[in-house]
Structures are given as structure tokens and as C-alpha cells.
Design an enzyme around this catalytic site. Structure first.
Site, PDB file in Angstrom:
ATOM      1  N   SER A 164      39.826  44.315  45.665  1.00  0.00           N
ATOM      2  CA  SER A 164      38.204  45.048  46.533  1.00  0.00           C
ATOM      3  C   SER A 164      37.529  44.187  46.582  1.00  0.00           C
ATOM      4  O   SER A 164      37.367  43.011  45.718  1.00  0.00           O
ATOM      5  CB  SER A 164      37.560  45.798  45.693  1.00  0.00           C
ATOM      6  OG  SER A 164      36.508  46.019  46.077  1.00  0.00           O
ATOM      7  N   TYR A 199      32.898  48.027  37.787  1.00  0.00           N
ATOM      8  CA  TYR A 199      33.813  48.134  38.524  1.00  0.00           C
ATOM      9  C   TYR A 199      34.414  46.848  38.972  1.00  0.00           C
ATOM     10  O   TYR A 199      36.020  46.653  39.448  1.00  0.00           O
ATOM     11  CB  TYR A 199      33.547  49.113  39.574  1.00  0.00           C
ATOM     12  CG  TYR A 199      34.640  48.845  41.252  1.00  0.00           C
ATOM     13  CD1 TYR A 199      36.509  50.202  40.833  1.00  0.00           C
ATOM     14  CD2 TYR A 199      34.462  48.331  42.125  1.00  0.00           C
ATOM     15  CE1 TYR A 199      36.675  49.943  41.832  1.00  0.00           C
ATOM     16  CE2 TYR A 199      35.018  48.850  42.981  1.00  0.00           C
ATOM     17  CZ  TYR A 199      36.898  49.189  42.852  1.00  0.00           C
ATOM     18  OH  TYR A 199      37.258  49.667  43.933  1.00  0.00           O
TER      19      TYR A 199
END
Length: 257
Positions: A152, A166
Site C-alpha cells: 500500500s 495499518y
């Protein structure tokens, strides 16, 4: 899949983890068009996974849905064993399974929330890669293969507010991609990664969904959020011989953000 599209000659056996929707589903459909026999892995969303399989087989592709919680070693072993029985040993893997997890400041995280994020986003990637290597490496009778790890942009940006953990779980994927590449490159296994930017998927819903995308779009170089299919096209290219000298690197597919 477009109605006038048809798969080309078989390119190999591919597992896409977390493939019932979003980026994973797009990767499964695009890979089928490239000729892969595709395993559509899912955890809880069986009906959605079957819809992906139906879309592939309707246009002449080969696919099967296999449920497995890839954050658990025994489930990973079963996923790969069932793939062996359906299509033969895996030759390609897209490690896509992941969650956004609890949106919390760091001081409010605990063992439960950390385990949920790291087991799903990080451990699952490592466990599936290990199972793939045991089928791809000549040490185990394999002939090579390709592993694509979906990271990501949060790994380099630090994540949106409340998503530092995250971001950390995805930063670990970037490090793992390079480390695994160093381990297995000489065994005919290419390992590469993709860092998607803000992509229009369900993972954004807890953070505001459409409102969030509208707010963030002006900060993106292209002025818009991305679509799952745009990540899928990059993934299928990385799997292909056209990307034969890409190894140990993670590319940004983030619209310039």
C-alpha cells in the site's frame, strides 16, 4: 470481463488471495484473460467469490473458488493442497488478502487489534509465499514462478489518520518482498510488489467512502482515485515475461500521490 474477450493459451496456475471483491477480484479476472487457471481465494465471502468464478468461466476461462483463512498456517496448507488437486502446483501467486483494521490512534491499539492487522496483512503474505516457494523452487521439484505482494502507498506515506498500524503492516510487506527476492531469485522465482494508492474499494467505507475519495482526489497527481482494474493490469504485467527483469522491487501504482 468483456463479452468479446477470450482467454489466451494457459499461462500457468495462479492463486489470488482475498479475491472475492475489489483488487483481488479484478486481478483474478484479468489473469484469467491472460490465460491463467485461477484460484479465487476467499475467507467469508463465498457468494462473491463464486460470482468472480462465474464471470471467468462464462468467457472460457478456468477458475475455482477455495475458501481459506490465509492468516492461519493450516488453512494456507489446505488452500495450496486443494489447488494442487484442481490445477496442479501453483506457478504464480498474488498476495492480496488484507484488511484496514481498527481505525485508532496508536495509544488505543492493543494485542487484539494488532494481531488482527498483522495476521491478516503480514503473516498471511509470508505464509502463502512460503507455500508457493515449496512448489516453485527447484529444491522442491519446481520450475520457478512469480510472487506479487500487494502492499500500500500507506507504507511510505504513513497512512491516513488512525491508520499508522495499518501502514506498518504494509511496510513489513515491502521489506519482505525485497528479503524474499534475495532468498529465491537464483531459484527462478521472481518476487515483486505493488503499492496501490487510494483505490475505490470497500476498504475505504469505514473511513468515509465516497466522501473521503472526493476529499482526497485533489491531492493525487492525476486528480482522481484509482480503480481496482488499474491495479490488476499492473499485477498481470508483473506476472508476465514482459516484466522478466523486475525483481525485489515494489512499484507505486498511485496516480502520482
Amino acid at each position: 470481463m468483456a463479452a468479446d474477450s477470450a482467454p489466451v493459451a494457459p499461462a500457468g496456475v495462479l492463486i489470488v488471495t482475498g479475491a472475492s471483491r475489489g483488487i483481488g477480484a479484478a486481478c483474478a479476472r484479468a489473469a484469467a484473460l491472460a490465460g491463467y487457471r485461477v484460484v479465487v481465494n476467499y475467507h467469508r465471502s463465498r457468494d462473491a467469490a463464486l460470482d468472480v468464478v462465474a464471470a471467468i468461466t462464462q468467457h472460457g476461462g478456468q477458475a475455482v473458488a477455495i475458501g481459506a483463512d490465509v492468516s492461519r498456517q493450516a488453512e494456507v496448507a489446505r488452500l495450496f493442497e486443494e489447488t494442487d488437486r484442481h490445477f496442479g502446483p501453483v506457478t504464480a501467486l498474488v498476495n492480496n488478502a488484507g484488511i484496514g483494521g481498527a481505525i485508532l490512534p496508536v495509544e488505543e491499539h492493543n494485542e487484539t487489534t494488532l494481531n488482527e492487522l498483522f495476521f491478516t496483512n503480514t503473516y498471511a503474505c509470508i505464509l502463502c509465499a512460503g507455500a508457493a516457494v515449496r512448489r516453485m523452487s527447484p529444491r522442491f521439484g519446481g520450475t520457478g514462478g512469480v510472487i506479487v505482494n500487494i502492499s500500500s502507498a500507506a507504507a511510505r506515506l504513513g497512512g491516513l489518520p488512525g491508520m499508522a498500524v495499518y501502514a506498518a503492516s504494509k511496510g513489513a510487506i515491502d521489506s519482505f518482498t525485497l528479503g524474499l527476492a534475495n532468498e529465491v531469485g537464483k531459484e527462478g522465482i521472481r518476487v515483486v510488489g505493488i503499492r496501490p494508492g487510494m483505490i475505490a474499494t470497500d476498504i475505504l467505507e469505514p473511513m468515509g467512502g465516497a466522501e473521503l475519495m472526493e476529499r482526497v482526489a485533489p491531492t493525487i497527481g492525476l486528480g482522481r482515485v484509482g480503480q481496482p482494474g488499474e491495479i490488476a493490469q499492473a499485477a498481470v504485467w508483473l506476472l508476465s515475461p514482459a516484466a522478466s527483469y523486475l525483481h525485489g522491487t515494489t512499484i507505486d501504482v498511485s496516480g502520482g500521490r
